[in-house]
Design an enzyme around this catalytic site. Structure first.
Site, PDB file in Angstrom:
ATOM      1  N   HIS A  30       0.234 -12.317   1.442  1.00  0.00           N
ATOM      2  CA  HIS A  30      -0.516 -11.357   0.643  1.00  0.00           C
ATOM      3  C   HIS A  30      -0.591 -11.776  -0.827  1.00  0.00           C
ATOM      4  O   HIS A  30       0.425 -11.799  -1.523  1.00  0.00           O
ATOM      5  CB  HIS A  30       0.157  -9.983   0.751  1.00  0.00           C
ATOM      6  CG  HIS A  30      -0.719  -8.846   0.341  1.00  0.00           C
ATOM      7  ND1 HIS A  30      -0.256  -7.556   0.269  1.00  0.00           N
ATOM      8  CD2 HIS A  30      -2.033  -8.785  -0.008  1.00  0.00           C
ATOM      9  CE1 HIS A  30      -1.248  -6.747  -0.104  1.00  0.00           C
ATOM     10  NE2 HIS A  30      -2.330  -7.482  -0.288  1.00  0.00           N
ATOM     11  N   TYR A  81       0.831  -1.196   0.000  1.00  0.00           N
ATOM     12  CA  TYR A  81       0.000   0.000   0.000  1.00  0.00           C
ATOM     13  C   TYR A  81       0.872   1.255   0.000  1.00  0.00           C
ATOM     14  O   TYR A  81       1.385   1.691   1.023  1.00  0.00           O
ATOM     15  CB  TYR A  81      -0.928   0.016   1.211  1.00  0.00           C
ATOM     16  CG  TYR A  81      -1.842  -1.182   1.326  1.00  0.00           C
ATOM     17  CD1 TYR A  81      -2.190  -1.943   0.207  1.00  0.00           C
ATOM     18  CD2 TYR A  81      -2.370  -1.568   2.556  1.00  0.00           C
ATOM     19  CE1 TYR A  81      -3.029  -3.038   0.314  1.00  0.00           C
ATOM     20  CE2 TYR A  81      -3.210  -2.656   2.671  1.00  0.00           C
ATOM     21  CZ  TYR A  81      -3.533  -3.396   1.550  1.00  0.00           C
ATOM     22  OH  TYR A  81      -4.358  -4.492   1.673  1.00  0.00           O
TER      23      TYR A  81
END
Length: 332
Positions: A138, A54
């Site tokens: 992830h 992010y």
């Protein structure tokens, strides 16, 4: 607060998704990001989720800076491994990956055991913390075998060493997450976009398996990246332009919600939160106003008649949501 599996790690029913303060799609100032986290705290949110991906680490840095105001024992933080950040020589921005940040770092897929530890160490440095509570693998979609063979055992070791409290995997699909639930000893899985008013695929196997095995589910993407928040003609679905037929379906859902005096946002969050396997719902926010709106919608009562009307209109299977009844909406 709710416990993730048998880990002892607790999360609030509504969590803060920190991709937005990593400049997802559009720049956000440091002060605005800080105020968003502060608003989450004011509304009782105690679970905060981030990742190196992010904003090339920006989300982790901003989240860690904002949380320094609070007692470390009072909140839960999760981050992710699988994308390791390395210096890059490139210029320009990272908008190709969805983030309005300089492209001074690059992501390297790494689900090796050493990569897991190195990635987590870097995350702790950016967060300014000596530990995180939850670590997810992830998006191991294209690296599943290495993730099961190397990354997952590395997370197990970190958990046994007490470095992290709970481990799991986070993905935008349900099939591989179901495999994690069945074949490993994960505490939690993060399923984004696959259990919503528009996509119920996680209800087929993932949620029943998780409930049966005592694995918690965290739901992300409750609005399918935007369409269920505002079903306009330019709405996004799964981070791309929403197909016309889904826009029309979302508008029909919104019309039913309006007849019952609620918003589509409130219905979307209530749908995700109702399933007994779901421990918390992540709401992404980039400002204090968005945080307050999410908290308001999350605590809005949704009448049972609303679900009945969706079933009658063919907008939702009769079996979903799994547990609504006449119970009051959850606290944040």
């Amino acid at each position: 607060m709710r416990c993730l599996g048998r880990s002892g790690v607790e999360v609030s029913p509504l969590g803060f998704g920190a991709a937005g303060i990593g400049n997802l799609y559009t720049p956000v100032g440091d002060q605005q990001a800080h105020e968003a986290v502060r608003a989450a705290w004011q509304r009782g949110i105690r679970y905060f989720d981030t990742a190196p991906h992010y904003g090339l680490g920006l989300s982790e840095r901003r989240l860690g800076a904002a949380l320094r105001e609070y007692d470390r024992a009072a909140f839960t933080v999760s981050t992710k491994v699988g994308r390791r950040l390395e210096p890059a020589d490139g210029t320009g921005d990272d908008l190709a990956h969805g983030f309005a940040v300089p492209a001074d770092l690059r992501r390297v897929w790494d689900f090796g055991a050493d990569g897991v530890r190195r990635t987590l160490e870097s995350s702790l440095e950016r967060l300014g913390l000596d530990r995180v509570d939850v670590v997810y693998l992830h998006d191991p979609d294209d690296h599943a075998e290495q993730a099961f063979r190397e990354a997952y055992p590395a997370l197990e070791r970190l958990r046994s060493e007490g470095v992290v409290g709970a481990i799991g995997a986070g993905m935008n699909q349900a099939e591989t997450l179901t495999r994690f639930v069945r074949d490993t000893d994960v505490d939690v899985v993060l399923c984004a976009g696959r259990y919503t008013l528009l996509d119920h695929s996680a209800a087929d196997e993932l949620l029943p398996e998780a409930a049966a095995r005592g694995v918690s589910v965290v739901i992300g993407g409750a609005f399918n990246s935007g369409l269920l928040a505002d079903p306009g003609p330019t709405a996004t679905y799964d981070y791309g332009r929403a197909p016309r037929e889904l826009v029309e379906r979302a508008r029909r859902l919104a019309a039913v919600a309006e007849r019952h005096g609620i918003t589509l946002r409130a219905a979307a969050l209530a749908f995700c939160a109702a399933h007994p396997a779901v421990a918390t719902v992540l709401a992404g926010a980039r400002s204090a106003a968005e945080v307050h709106d999410c908290a308001d919608q999350f605590t809005t009562p949704v009448p049972p008649a609303f679900w009945h009307d969706l079933h009658t209109a063919g907008l939702l299977p009769e079996t979903l949501p799994d547990d609504t009844g006449d119970s009051p909406p959850p606290d944040v």
